[in-house]
Motif scaffolding. Structure first.
Motif, short mmCIF file in Angstrom:
data_model
loop_
_atom_site.label_atom_id
_atom_site.label_comp_id
_atom_site.label_asym_id
_atom_site.label_seq_id
_atom_site.Cartn_x
_atom_site.Cartn_y
_atom_site.Cartn_z
N VAL A 154 0.90 -1.19 -0.05
CA VAL A 154 -0.02 0.01 0.04
C VAL A 154 0.99 1.12 0.09
O VAL A 154 1.69 1.48 0.92
N HIS A 155 0.85 1.86 -1.12
CA HIS A 155 1.63 3.06 -1.13
C HIS A 155 1.52 4.28 -0.28
O HIS A 155 0.36 4.43 -0.07
N ASP A 156 2.77 4.44 0.31
CA ASP A 156 2.36 5.71 1.14
C ASP A 156 3.80 6.79 1.06
O ASP A 156 4.91 6.34 1.41
N GLY A 157 3.43 7.80 0.34
CA GLY A 157 4.37 8.77 0.06
C GLY A 157 3.99 9.89 -1.18
O GLY A 157 2.87 10.21 -0.89
N ILE A 158 4.93 10.19 -2.11
CA ILE A 158 4.28 11.05 -3.26
C ILE A 158 3.83 10.21 -4.33
O ILE A 158 4.15 9.25 -4.70
N VAL A 159 2.88 10.64 -4.79
CA VAL A 159 2.22 10.07 -6.06
C VAL A 159 1.83 11.22 -6.84
O VAL A 159 1.44 12.46 -6.51
N GLY A 160 1.83 10.90 -8.35
CA GLY A 160 1.36 11.90 -9.40
C GLY A 160 1.55 11.62 -10.80
O GLY A 160 1.94 10.33 -11.00
N HIS A 161 0.95 12.29 -11.51
CA HIS A 161 0.61 11.68 -13.00
C HIS A 161 1.97 12.43 -13.87
O HIS A 161 2.07 13.69 -14.10
N PHE A 162 2.81 11.62 -13.94
CA PHE A 162 4.12 12.17 -14.90
C PHE A 162 4.14 11.50 -16.23
O PHE A 162 4.02 10.34 -16.45
N ASP A 163 4.56 12.43 -17.25
CA ASP A 163 4.69 11.84 -18.75
C ASP A 163 3.83 10.60 -18.99
O ASP A 163 4.19 9.78 -19.54
N GLY A 164 2.48 11.05 -18.73
CA GLY A 164 1.21 10.09 -19.23
C GLY A 164 1.19 8.87 -18.48
O GLY A 164 0.37 7.69 -18.55
N SER A 165 1.87 8.57 -17.04
CA SER A 165 1.51 7.53 -16.28
C SER A 165 1.62 8.04 -14.73
O SER A 165 2.22 8.99 -14.46
N VAL A 166 0.89 7.07 -14.03
CA VAL A 166 1.03 7.38 -12.61
C VAL A 166 2.28 6.83 -11.94
O VAL A 166 2.70 5.51 -12.27
N GLU A 167 2.91 7.63 -11.15
CA GLU A 167 4.13 7.33 -10.66
C GLU A 167 4.14 7.71 -8.96
O GLU A 167 3.34 8.23 -8.63
N GLU A 168 4.50 6.43 -8.36
CA GLU A 168 4.54 6.48 -7.02
C GLU A 168 6.13 6.58 -6.15
O GLU A 168 6.94 5.67 -6.91
N ILE A 169 6.35 7.55 -5.64
CA ILE A 169 7.77 7.54 -4.96
C ILE A 169 7.51 7.37 -3.33
O ILE A 169 7.02 8.09 -2.81
N LYS A 170 8.37 6.56 -3.02
CA LYS A 170 8.49 6.36 -1.59
C LYS A 170 9.24 7.46 -0.93
O LYS A 170 10.05 8.03 -1.48
N TYR A 171 8.83 7.78 0.29
CA TYR A 171 9.57 8.79 1.02
C TYR A 171 11.05 8.55 1.10
O TYR A 171 11.94 9.26 0.94
N SER A 172 11.34 7.64 1.20
CA SER A 172 12.61 6.90 1.57
C SER A 172 13.51 7.03 0.14
O SER A 172 14.78 7.04 0.03
N ASP A 173 12.92 7.27 -0.95
CA ASP A 173 13.33 7.43 -2.17
C ASP A 173 13.60 8.78 -2.76
O ASP A 173 14.15 9.15 -3.64
N VAL A 174 13.01 9.67 -2.01
CA VAL A 174 13.27 11.09 -2.32
C VAL A 174 14.63 11.54 -1.67
O VAL A 174 14.93 11.57 -0.31
N LYS A 175 15.14 12.23 -2.43
CA LYS A 175 16.65 12.60 -2.04
C LYS A 175 16.59 14.02 -2.66
O LYS A 175 16.20 14.88 -1.84
N ASP A 176 17.43 14.24 -3.70
CA ASP A 176 17.76 15.75 -4.25
C ASP A 176 16.41 16.16 -4.83
O ASP A 176 15.42 15.21 -5.11
N LYS A 177 16.39 17.43 -5.28
CA LYS A 177 15.29 17.96 -6.07
C LYS A 177 15.06 17.15 -7.13
O LYS A 177 16.20 16.94 -8.16
#
Length: 583
Positions: free
Chosen positions: A225-248
């Motif tokens: 169950v995804h808990d983090g950042i989610v968005g519609h980028f470049d035509g698809s839904v992307e899920e980014i875990k908090y642990s994977d967020v580093k630099d800008k």
């Protein structure tokens, strides 16, 4: 669901017994792994809070990651009491706008509570800045002509306020006035319109930025169950875990981006294609989803430039998400709901569950009807399993003869058994596969009960006040009579215990309805292992399911009862068919 039915056809067949044990072992591993990944929904339920802010002067630029690290931050109540605010309220939400910064950092959902307690506070998605779990949406501008910034610390004044609308304004020292109108619709959409007025004698060159901040989120750590950042980028839904967020990280084609957990979503909706989107981490555990204008805004003297912004802050209700997706033309907005591995089953099941809730008066009937429908749909699979079991019972005397004849030659015995199965057009695993194929249905049901906002805090009867949480009454504290909360390993509720009892009854019923006891078949070691395995299965599943959403456990219990009726009907039909053949 018929995952755990006793398999009477494997009593004297070593390969068959091994296949049954392997099938059961695979299913147990699936259940344990799923339980581990999801965790205990009661112990690890994500708290309904979010957020954290940028530092004062950086919302139009970079944030100072170390600001306020050593400052003791006020509580939410203290912050709401001391800050200058303008309150707003609409059909679904209530909150306030902070006049320090002109930010929206107070928003509660009127229809959703933190807990099932009568005095529970409402779910709060945006939380005052400078508090430990601050979460807010801030818009900033930088007058590059005079190197002056309107940040989230600028002072604003009230212009007007109605039930669902707030208008405020601020002015810089060098002649830039910003008039901001915040409109909250009847749902969960906040529209912000800024008028930037140049009252100076020269041209202004202005950059715009907005930030949706979230700090110190209560990480759920659910693997599926995804808990983090989610968005519609470049035509698809992307899920980014908090642990994977580093630099800008910059995104050049983004329709929406925000933060999600099990039930809630706060997101920037990007309708302006002249902006760039990025997300980043700052501080120890703070995150920022941002928009930046690609080009500076040029404003002539006595002229006005207008900027518009949209944010969504509300529940991940599929009906609500679809409505906004259609109204705002947001691609795949409903995919903020994590439908999981079996998307093609989970999504329609979520729709169907919502449909049943609308037409049936109680959740008890919803679960009952849902169980009945699934048992009807899967009955052909179960019928095949029952027929396979009956066929294997007929072959038991021949199998016993082969075991006795080739007792000292295991290879030859296995070869002869394979030849026997081929002649009789059957297989030991043909009875297992139909049941194993039902596993995805069960997992999808688990998922739906876990993620459905309609299941959250949905009562049933008696002590069940939340179908998405485990049974809260435990047998090891005498069902609440003892003022003691057992440790996690002993938290076995009433409904998991009832479910385990129905599993035992189903096994006994299976043996009874088979109507076949073969005295010629001497019990082998493998048979005894299988019987012992089947005896401990109810206890194993009772323990595993103790942390499942109680709605799933109730479903499984009712399913076991339906399965007994199906088994009785199927075995009666088989006996009648055999009787006609012998005449």
């Amino acid at each position: 669901m018929e995952f755990k039915k006793k398999m009477p056809f494997g009593d004297n067949n070593q390969p068959n017994t091994k296949n049954v044990l392997v099938a059961l072992l695979i299913f147990v591993i699936f259940m344990v792994a799923y339980n581990y990944f999801f965790g205990n929904p009661q112990e690890r339920r994500h708290q309904d809070t979010q957020a954290q802010p940028d530092s004062p002067e950086q919302t139009a630029g970079e944030s100072d990651e170390n600001d306020h690290d050593d400052v003791v931050k006020p509580t939410v109540a203290e912050s709401l009491a001391k800050d200058s605010r303008i309150h707003f309220e609409s059909g679904k939400v209530s909150g306030s706008v902070n006049l320090i910064g002109g930010v929206i950092d107070d928003l509660s959902l009127k229809e959703y509570m933190e807990t099932t307690e009568a005095d529970s506070s409402k779910v709060m998605l945006l939380i005052p800045k400078n508090t430990p779990s601050e979460s807010y949406y801030a818009i900033s501008y930088k007058d590059k002509t005079h190197n002056e910034t309107v940040s989230n610390e600028a002072l604003w004044t009230k212009v007007d306020s109605t039930k669902g609308s707030v208008t405020i304004k601020t002015q810089t020292q060098n002649g830039m006035i910003i008039e901001r109108t915040i409109i909250i619709d009847d749902g969960y959409l906040i529209s912000i319109k800024d008028k930037i007025i140049n009252v100076s004698e020269g041209d202004l060159r202005v950059s715009a930025a907005s930030d949706l901040i979230r700090s110190n989120p209560k990480h759920a750590n659910y693997a599926v169950v995804h808990d983090g950042i989610v968005g519609h980028f470049d035509g698809s839904v992307e899920e980014i875990k908090y642990s994977d967020v580093k630099d800008k990280t910059a995104i050049f084609d983004c329709d929406w981006i925000g933060y999600t957990d099990i039930y809630w979503l706060s997101a920037i909706i990007n309708k302006d294609k002249n902006t760039t989107i990025n997300y980043s981490k700052f501080g120890d555990d703070s995150y920022k989803c941002s928009t930046r204008s690609k080009k500076d805004i040029k404003i002539a003297p006595n002229s006005i430039a207008e900027m518009s912004y949209l944010i969504f802050a509300g529940p991940k209700d599929i009906k609500v998400l679809n409505e906004y997706a259609m109204r705002l033309e947001l691609p795949k907005f409903e995919m903020t709901i994590d439908f999981g591995w079996f998307f093609m089953l989970t999504k329609p099941l979520l729709y169907f569950l919502g449909f049943l809730e609308q037409i049936l008066p109680s959740m008890w009937l919803v679960i009952l009807v849902l169980t009945l429908i699934f048992k009807i749909l899967t009955f052909p699979l179960m019928q095949k399993s029952f027929k396979s079991a009956a066929k294997m019972r007929e072959l038991q005397p021949k199998i016993a003869s082969l075991q006795k004849l080739y007792a000292k030659d295991k290879l030859r015995m296995n070869q002869e058994m394979v030849a026997l199965y081929k002649r009789e057009k059957t297989s030991p695993m043909s009875g297992c596969f139909p049941m194993i194929l039902q596993a995805p249905i069960f997992f999808c049901l688990y998922k739906v009960f876990f993620i459905s906002i309609d299941m959250r805090h949905a009562p049933l009867f008696g002590w069940i006040h939340d179908l998405s949480a485990p049974d809260p009454v435990y047998i090891f504290n005498l069902f609440g009579l003892l003022d003691w909360t057992p440790p996690g390993i002993l938290r076995i509720g009433v409904w998991p215990l009832i479910m385990g009892i129905t599993m035992v009854l189903q096994q006994k019923f299976s043996s009874w309805t088979s109507g076949s006891k073969n005295p010629a078949a001497e019990k082998t070691t493998e048979m005894k292992i299988q019987e012992n395995m089947m005896l401990i299965m109810p206890a194993v599943f009772t323990y595993i399911c103790a942390s499942f959403p109680v709605g799933v456990v109730i479903y499984w219990t009712i399913s076991n009862l339906f399965s007994m009726g199906q088994q009785y009907y199927a075995n009666s039909s088989i006996r009648k068919s055999n009787a006609r053949k012998t005449k």
